[in-house]
Write an enzyme that holds these catalytic residues in place. Structure first.
Site, PDB file in Angstrom:
ATOM      1  N   ARG A  64      16.995  -0.875  53.448  1.00 30.49           N
ATOM      2  CA  ARG A  64      17.482   0.397  52.911  1.00 30.49           C
ATOM      3  C   ARG A  64      18.866   0.297  52.299  1.00 30.49           C
ATOM      4  O   ARG A  64      19.090   0.744  51.163  1.00 30.49           O
ATOM      5  CB  ARG A  64      17.489   1.473  54.010  1.00 30.49           C
ATOM      6  CG  ARG A  64      16.137   2.108  54.226  1.00 30.49           C
ATOM      7  CD  ARG A  64      15.917   2.472  55.669  1.00 30.49           C
ATOM      8  NE  ARG A  64      15.718   1.262  56.448  1.00 30.49           N
ATOM      9  CZ  ARG A  64      14.530   0.673  56.607  1.00 30.49           C
ATOM     10  NH1 ARG A  64      13.459   1.226  56.126  1.00 30.49           N
ATOM     11  NH2 ARG A  64      14.410  -0.456  57.283  1.00 30.49           N
ATOM     12  N   THR A  65      19.826  -0.257  53.027  1.00 35.99           N
ATOM     13  CA  THR A  65      21.199  -0.278  52.518  1.00 35.99           C
ATOM     14  C   THR A  65      21.298  -1.214  51.318  1.00 35.99           C
ATOM     15  O   THR A  65      21.882  -0.868  50.285  1.00 35.99           O
ATOM     16  CB  THR A  65      22.167  -0.718  53.645  1.00 35.99           C
ATOM     17  OG1 THR A  65      21.851   0.037  54.820  1.00 35.99           O
ATOM     18  CG2 THR A  65      23.600  -0.483  53.271  1.00 35.99           C
ATOM     19  N   LYS A  92      32.041 -25.137  50.299  1.00 36.14           N
ATOM     20  CA  LYS A  92      32.962 -26.281  50.119  1.00 36.14           C
ATOM     21  C   LYS A  92      34.229 -26.085  50.935  1.00 36.14           C
ATOM     22  O   LYS A  92      35.144 -26.886  50.873  1.00 36.14           O
ATOM     23  CB  LYS A  92      33.355 -26.405  48.643  1.00 36.14           C
ATOM     24  CG  LYS A  92      32.209 -26.614  47.672  1.00 36.14           C
ATOM     25  CD  LYS A  92      32.762 -26.606  46.232  1.00 36.14           C
ATOM     26  CE  LYS A  92      31.645 -26.602  45.215  1.00 36.14           C
ATOM     27  NZ  LYS A  92      32.152 -26.288  43.863  1.00 36.14           N
ATOM     28  N   ARG A 113      28.469  -6.250  54.130  1.00 35.39           N
ATOM     29  CA  ARG A 113      27.798  -6.169  55.439  1.00 35.39           C
ATOM     30  C   ARG A 113      27.849  -7.539  56.102  1.00 35.39           C
ATOM     31  O   ARG A 113      27.308  -8.508  55.574  1.00 35.39           O
ATOM     32  CB  ARG A 113      26.346  -5.719  55.312  1.00 35.39           C
ATOM     33  CG  ARG A 113      25.608  -5.832  56.648  1.00 35.39           C
ATOM     34  CD  ARG A 113      24.183  -5.416  56.610  1.00 35.39           C
ATOM     35  NE  ARG A 113      24.039  -3.976  56.616  1.00 35.39           N
ATOM     36  CZ  ARG A 113      22.900  -3.348  56.939  1.00 35.39           C
ATOM     37  NH1 ARG A 113      21.837  -4.048  57.279  1.00 35.39           N
ATOM     38  NH2 ARG A 113      22.829  -2.042  56.908  1.00 35.39           N
ATOM     39  N   HIS A 141      28.595   2.021  60.862  1.00 33.47           N
ATOM     40  CA  HIS A 141      27.786   2.038  59.637  1.00 33.47           C
ATOM     41  C   HIS A 141      28.058   3.383  58.946  1.00 33.47           C
ATOM     42  O   HIS A 141      27.215   4.276  58.929  1.00 33.47           O
ATOM     43  CB  HIS A 141      26.311   1.897  60.017  1.00 33.47           C
ATOM     44  CG  HIS A 141      25.387   1.544  58.895  1.00 33.47           C
ATOM     45  ND1 HIS A 141      25.769   1.592  57.562  1.00 33.47           N
ATOM     46  CD2 HIS A 141      24.084   1.147  58.891  1.00 33.47           C
ATOM     47  CE1 HIS A 141      24.732   1.237  56.810  1.00 33.47           C
ATOM     48  NE2 HIS A 141      23.709   0.959  57.600  1.00 33.47           N
TER      49      HIS A 141
HETATM   50  C1  NCD Z   1      20.332   0.227  60.584  1.00 32.08           C
HETATM   51  C2  NCD Z   1      21.374  -0.873  60.567  1.00 32.08           C
HETATM   52  O1  NCD Z   1      21.292  -1.823  59.788  1.00 32.08           O
HETATM   53  O2  NCD Z   1      22.288  -0.730  61.357  1.00 32.08           O
HETATM   54  N1  NCD Z   1      19.516   0.223  59.448  1.00 32.08           N
HETATM   55  C3  NCD Z   1      19.963   0.856  58.313  1.00 32.08           C
HETATM   56  O3  NCD Z   1      20.955   0.472  57.727  1.00 32.08           O
HETATM   57  N2  NCD Z   1      19.284   1.926  57.897  1.00 32.08           N
HETATM   58  C4  NCD Z   1      19.587   0.343  61.850  1.00 32.08           C
HETATM   59  C5  NCD Z   1      19.029  -0.858  62.517  1.00 32.08           C
HETATM   60  O4  NCD Z   1      19.055  -1.983  62.022  1.00 32.08           O
HETATM   61  O5  NCD Z   1      18.519  -0.673  63.613  1.00 32.08           O
END
Ligand code: NCD
Length: 312
Positions: A64-65, A92, A113, A141
């Protein structure tokens, strides 16, 4: 407009910052392409701008993200590129700071991320462009929280006064950490329901927080007594938990749903494993797929806010 360069956590946001974002997302939703029954006009607010996605390879996989940020940028008329550490000069021995300096030279915004919660802070400290935290280990998040709050607001037309139950792995689940911090800006009450050992860490327990450690088999009875407006289910973060997770699983199915108030909604950041039975997917109270779709307009609004674009 927000008076900030980066989006690193939800703590530093005021209620007004969040409300401004929600308003802009609402304005942008018709241009986000999420309503497949309607044609949407293309926007050119971010014409010529480049977003870099920097997701730690292999460790922090995402559907999703990782998918909705590019969708948001493209809907705004901009473009994106993916930075892959495993084919970069980091292999490197190039350090994080130098890598960031070079990447920010190629971009207008960086979406980060990583499993290391501090990675995004180091990147932001040397980046010449805005940096967005797209999930820093098990810490926070914040962009998920903004779309979660957007979802709740769309359904109830308010956040104040609502009773929100967060369920599952509250220790390692970053979405519930930032959600607790986000809801704190509103007059909403939050109850955490988790198995033993996966309770909410102290630093995320806000003023109205009430925690219940339960035998997850009793989830129906506990929710029935609580009568929440929102049930925010989360998966057990297996990949972050040392040791076994026997007894931590739970399922919200038709039976549990029948014990909940008629107006209550079921949310989940997804991916779901077994927390929500597919048999309730078509119930109007199950809003998790709708919630996921709001990732596009909300992230469009985040990009506009950070890149300083006014939208008429
Ligand atoms: C979540 C995450 O990555 O923290 N997913 C998301 O971004 N929608 C939830 C999860 O991984 O459980």
């Amino acid at each position: 407009m927000w008076n900030r360069k980066h989006l690193l956590d939800i703590d530093s946001f005021s209620r007004k910052d969040i409300e401004d974002l929600l308003k802009l997302a609402e304005k942008l939703e018709p241009f986000s392409g999420i309503d497949k029954t309607k044609k949407h006009k293309p926007l050119c607010v971010c014409n010529g701008q480049i977003m870099t996605l920097w997701f730690e390879p292999g460790k922090e996989n995402s559907t999703r993200t990782f998918g909705s940020f590019p969708a948001a940028m493209i809907r705004l008329g901009g473009n994106y590129k993916v930075f892959d550490e495993s084919t970069s000069s980091m292999t490197k021995g190039e350090n994080l700071e130098d890598t960031t300096r070079i990447l920010s030279g190629h971009s207008d915004v960086i979406v980060d991320r990583h499993r290391d919660p501090n990675h995004v802070n180091v990147v932001a400290s040397v980046s010449s462009v805005p940096v967005i935290n797209a999930g820093n280990g098990s810490a926070q998040h914040p962009t998920q929280t903004l779309l979660d709050i957007y979802t709740i607001k769309k359904r109830f037309s308010r956040i104040d006064g609502l009773n929100v139950a967060v369920v599952g792995d509250l220790k390692y689940g970053r979405t519930v950490h930032s959600l607790a911090k986000g809801l704190e800006k509103f007059d909403a009450s939050i109850t955490g329901i988790s198995p033993e050992g996966l309770e909410m860490p102290e630093e995320f327990k806000t003023g109205t927080y009430d925690g219940k450690t339960i035998d997850m088999e009793n989830i129906g009875a506990v929710l029935k007594e609580l009568e929440p407006d929102v049930i925010y289910a989360t998966r057990i973060q297996q990949e972050r938990i040392p040791g076994n997770t026997d007894g931590c699983a739970y399922t919200i199915d038709k039976k549990v749903l029948s014990l909940l108030p008629e107006h209550a909604i079921i949310m989940h950041p997804l991916p779901r494993i077994s927390e929500i039975s597919r048999e309730i997917d078509s119930d109007p109270r199950s809003v998790y797929f709708q919630q996921a779709s709001y990732g596009v307009p909300v992230r469009m609004a985040i990009l506009c806010m950070l890149l300083g674009h006014e939208v008429e």
